[in-house]
Design a protein around this motif. Structure first.
Motif, PDB file in Angstrom:
ATOM      1  N   UNK A 220     -10.158 -15.005 -21.732  1.00  0.00           N
ATOM      2  CA  UNK A 220     -10.797 -14.156 -20.688  1.00  0.00           C
ATOM      3  C   UNK A 220     -10.325 -14.996 -19.206  1.00  0.00           C
ATOM      4  N   UNK A 221     -10.302 -16.277 -18.763  1.00  0.00           N
ATOM      5  CA  UNK A 221     -10.577 -16.868 -17.344  1.00  0.00           C
ATOM      6  C   UNK A 221      -9.501 -17.034 -16.824  1.00  0.00           C
ATOM      7  N   UNK A 222      -7.924 -17.134 -18.208  1.00  0.00           N
ATOM      8  CA  UNK A 222      -6.914 -16.960 -17.857  1.00  0.00           C
ATOM      9  C   UNK A 222      -6.356 -15.888 -17.227  1.00  0.00           C
ATOM     10  N   UNK A 223      -6.708 -14.482 -17.734  1.00  0.00           N
ATOM     11  CA  UNK A 223      -5.989 -12.942 -17.369  1.00  0.00           C
ATOM     12  C   UNK A 223      -7.160 -13.055 -16.162  1.00  0.00           C
ATOM     13  N   UNK A 224      -8.381 -13.087 -16.057  1.00  0.00           N
ATOM     14  CA  UNK A 224      -8.754 -13.011 -14.546  1.00  0.00           C
ATOM     15  C   UNK A 224      -7.510 -14.019 -13.584  1.00  0.00           C
ATOM     16  N   UNK A 225      -7.345 -14.944 -13.851  1.00  0.00           N
ATOM     17  CA  UNK A 225      -6.935 -15.470 -12.883  1.00  0.00           C
ATOM     18  C   UNK A 225      -5.515 -15.255 -12.646  1.00  0.00           C
ATOM     19  N   UNK A 226      -5.134 -14.825 -13.784  1.00  0.00           N
ATOM     20  CA  UNK A 226      -3.542 -13.778 -13.541  1.00  0.00           C
ATOM     21  C   UNK A 226      -3.941 -13.004 -12.940  1.00  0.00           C
ATOM     22  N   UNK A 227      -4.481 -12.099 -12.811  1.00  0.00           N
ATOM     23  CA  UNK A 227      -4.319 -10.482 -12.602  1.00  0.00           C
ATOM     24  C   UNK A 227      -5.419 -11.109 -11.221  1.00  0.00           C
ATOM     25  N   UNK A 228      -5.969 -12.163 -10.957  1.00  0.00           N
ATOM     26  CA  UNK A 228      -6.298 -11.869  -9.175  1.00  0.00           C
ATOM     27  C   UNK A 228      -4.793 -12.951  -8.387  1.00  0.00           C
ATOM     28  N   UNK A 229      -4.296 -13.643  -9.266  1.00  0.00           N
ATOM     29  CA  UNK A 229      -2.754 -13.950  -8.577  1.00  0.00           C
ATOM     30  C   UNK A 229      -1.724 -12.646  -8.265  1.00  0.00           C
ATOM     31  N   UNK A 230      -2.669 -11.649  -9.602  1.00  0.00           N
ATOM     32  CA  UNK A 230      -1.014 -10.764  -9.484  1.00  0.00           C
ATOM     33  C   UNK A 230      -1.941  -9.182  -7.990  1.00  0.00           C
ATOM     34  N   UNK A 231      -3.476 -10.014  -8.429  1.00  0.00           N
ATOM     35  CA  UNK A 231      -3.934  -8.833  -7.498  1.00  0.00           C
ATOM     36  C   UNK A 231      -3.360  -9.237  -5.891  1.00  0.00           C
ATOM     37  N   UNK A 232      -3.596 -10.425  -5.155  1.00  0.00           N
ATOM     38  CA  UNK A 232      -3.352 -11.941  -3.774  1.00  0.00           C
ATOM     39  C   UNK A 232      -1.642 -10.861  -4.124  1.00  0.00           C
ATOM     40  N   UNK A 233      -1.014 -11.480  -4.629  1.00  0.00           N
ATOM     41  CA  UNK A 233       0.545 -10.951  -4.593  1.00  0.00           C
ATOM     42  C   UNK A 233       0.405  -9.580  -4.098  1.00  0.00           C
ATOM     43  N   UNK A 234       0.206  -8.369  -4.687  1.00  0.00           N
ATOM     44  CA  UNK A 234       0.156  -6.883  -4.289  1.00  0.00           C
ATOM     45  C   UNK A 234      -0.203  -6.970  -3.170  1.00  0.00           C
ATOM     46  N   UNK A 235      -1.371  -7.057  -2.767  1.00  0.00           N
ATOM     47  CA  UNK A 235      -2.162  -7.584  -1.572  1.00  0.00           C
ATOM     48  C   UNK A 235      -1.306  -7.672  -0.563  1.00  0.00           C
ATOM     49  N   UNK A 236      -0.601  -8.865  -0.876  1.00  0.00           N
ATOM     50  CA  UNK A 236       1.082  -9.112   0.534  1.00  0.00           C
ATOM     51  C   UNK A 236       1.291  -8.358   0.075  1.00  0.00           C
ATOM     52  N   UNK A 237       2.286  -8.041  -0.684  1.00  0.00           N
ATOM     53  CA  UNK A 237       2.937  -6.598  -0.487  1.00  0.00           C
ATOM     54  C   UNK A 237       3.196  -5.710   0.095  1.00  0.00           C
ATOM     55  N   UNK A 238       1.570  -5.677  -0.307  1.00  0.00           N
ATOM     56  CA  UNK A 238       0.721  -4.070   0.024  1.00  0.00           C
ATOM     57  C   UNK A 238       1.218  -4.541   1.824  1.00  0.00           C
ATOM     58  N   UNK A 239       0.813  -5.495   2.429  1.00  0.00           N
ATOM     59  CA  UNK A 239       0.268  -5.656   3.560  1.00  0.00           C
ATOM     60  C   UNK A 239       2.157  -5.701   4.284  1.00  0.00           C
ATOM     61  N   UNK A 240       3.232  -6.525   3.905  1.00  0.00           N
ATOM     62  CA  UNK A 240       4.326  -6.776   4.180  1.00  0.00           C
ATOM     63  C   UNK A 240       4.826  -5.023   4.455  1.00  0.00           C
ATOM     64  N   UNK A 241       4.901  -4.475   3.343  1.00  0.00           N
ATOM     65  CA  UNK A 241       5.281  -2.958   3.337  1.00  0.00           C
ATOM     66  C   UNK A 241       4.753  -2.514   4.263  1.00  0.00           C
ATOM     67  N   UNK A 242       3.404  -2.440   4.921  1.00  0.00           N
ATOM     68  CA  UNK A 242       2.443  -1.960   5.602  1.00  0.00           C
ATOM     69  C   UNK A 242       3.460  -2.142   7.198  1.00  0.00           C
ATOM     70  N   UNK A 243       3.240  -3.490   7.743  1.00  0.00           N
ATOM     71  CA  UNK A 243       3.778  -3.915   8.428  1.00  0.00           C
ATOM     72  C   UNK A 243       5.510  -3.539   8.913  1.00  0.00           C
ATOM     73  N   UNK A 244       5.938  -3.302   7.800  1.00  0.00           N
ATOM     74  CA  UNK A 244       7.283  -3.242   7.544  1.00  0.00           C
ATOM     75  C   UNK A 244       7.518  -2.074   7.536  1.00  0.00           C
ATOM     76  N   UNK A 245       6.015  -1.109   7.430  1.00  0.00           N
ATOM     77  CA  UNK A 245       6.854   0.570   7.666  1.00  0.00           C
ATOM     78  C   UNK A 245       5.922   0.433   9.726  1.00  0.00           C
ATOM     79  N   UNK A 246       4.857  -0.150  10.012  1.00  0.00           N
ATOM     80  CA  UNK A 246       5.300  -0.059  11.508  1.00  0.00           C
ATOM     81  C   UNK A 246       6.065  -0.039  12.545  1.00  0.00           C
ATOM     82  N   UNK A 247       7.265  -1.308  11.627  1.00  0.00           N
ATOM     83  CA  UNK A 247       8.270  -1.542  12.717  1.00  0.00           C
ATOM     84  C   UNK A 247       8.575  -0.403  12.036  1.00  0.00           C
ATOM     85  N   UNK A 248       9.156   0.344  11.878  1.00  0.00           N
ATOM     86  CA  UNK A 248      10.299   1.275  11.195  1.00  0.00           C
ATOM     87  C   UNK A 248      10.137   1.975  12.203  1.00  0.00           C
ATOM     88  N   UNK A 249       8.452   2.302  12.076  1.00  0.00           N
ATOM     89  CA  UNK A 249       8.163   3.583  12.631  1.00  0.00           C
ATOM     90  C   UNK A 249       8.258   3.460  14.434  1.00  0.00           C
TER      91      UNK A 249
END
Length: 171
Positions: free
Chosen positions: A66-95
């Protein structure tokens, strides 16, 4: 045999006679129970201990998983947040780029319309000016033709014809 020293007067006393008190029987029964029950109860307790240890090991394994899964999920969440932030910034730039491009096209279209309207206005002014000149010339000719018979006598008419012939001859 009771010892008079330790015996009391009636109700309570200490009997030290081994045969009368059955101490030997009790010792044999207790030793037998201890010897027999040690194996029986020891086996039960050992099996219970092994089961508890196995359950603890299983719980530790599940905790580690469970600890390994939690660590992996937290890493995935951090990666997803980073990608979402990048998408948001790219979207603003494109707009912003689309907005600027749209503004640029609007300004160019307005300039083209202004130039078209100016050129339309110039051609309309030229057309109206030519029409006014034509109308003014027609009116002058009509006026001249209307006043010509009253002002023209035979001599003047002959001079005008001679002048027109000479002009045609020079050309």
């Amino acid at each position: 045999m009771t010892t008079p020293l330790l015996a009391s007067h009636g109700t309570f006393g200490l009997n030290l006679d081994i045969f009368e008190t059955n101490i030997i029987n009790l010792a044999i029964v207790i030793a037998g129970l201890t010897w027999f029950l040690r194996g029986f109860l020891g086996g039960i307790l050992a099996r219970r201990r092994e089961r508890i240890l196995a359950e603890l090991k299983d719980a530790e394994d599940r905790l580690a998983s469970a600890t390994a899964s939690l660590t992996e999920a937290q890493a995935s969440l951090a990666d997803a947040r980073a990608r979402a932030e990048k998408i948001r910034i790219d979207g603003k730039a494109r707009a912003e780029a689309i907005r600027l491009e749209s503004e640029k096209r609007t300004v160019e279209e307005m300039a083209r319309l202004k130039q078209d309207s100016q050129s339309d206005l110039a051609s309309e002014v030229s057309r109206v000016s030519k029409q006014l000149q034509r109308e003014a010339a027609e009116m002058a000719i009509e006026k001249a033709l209307a006043s010509l018979p009253s002002r023209l006598d035979a001599t003047t008419q002959a001079q005008l014809i001679d002048q027109s012939i000479q002009t045609l001859g020079k050309a």
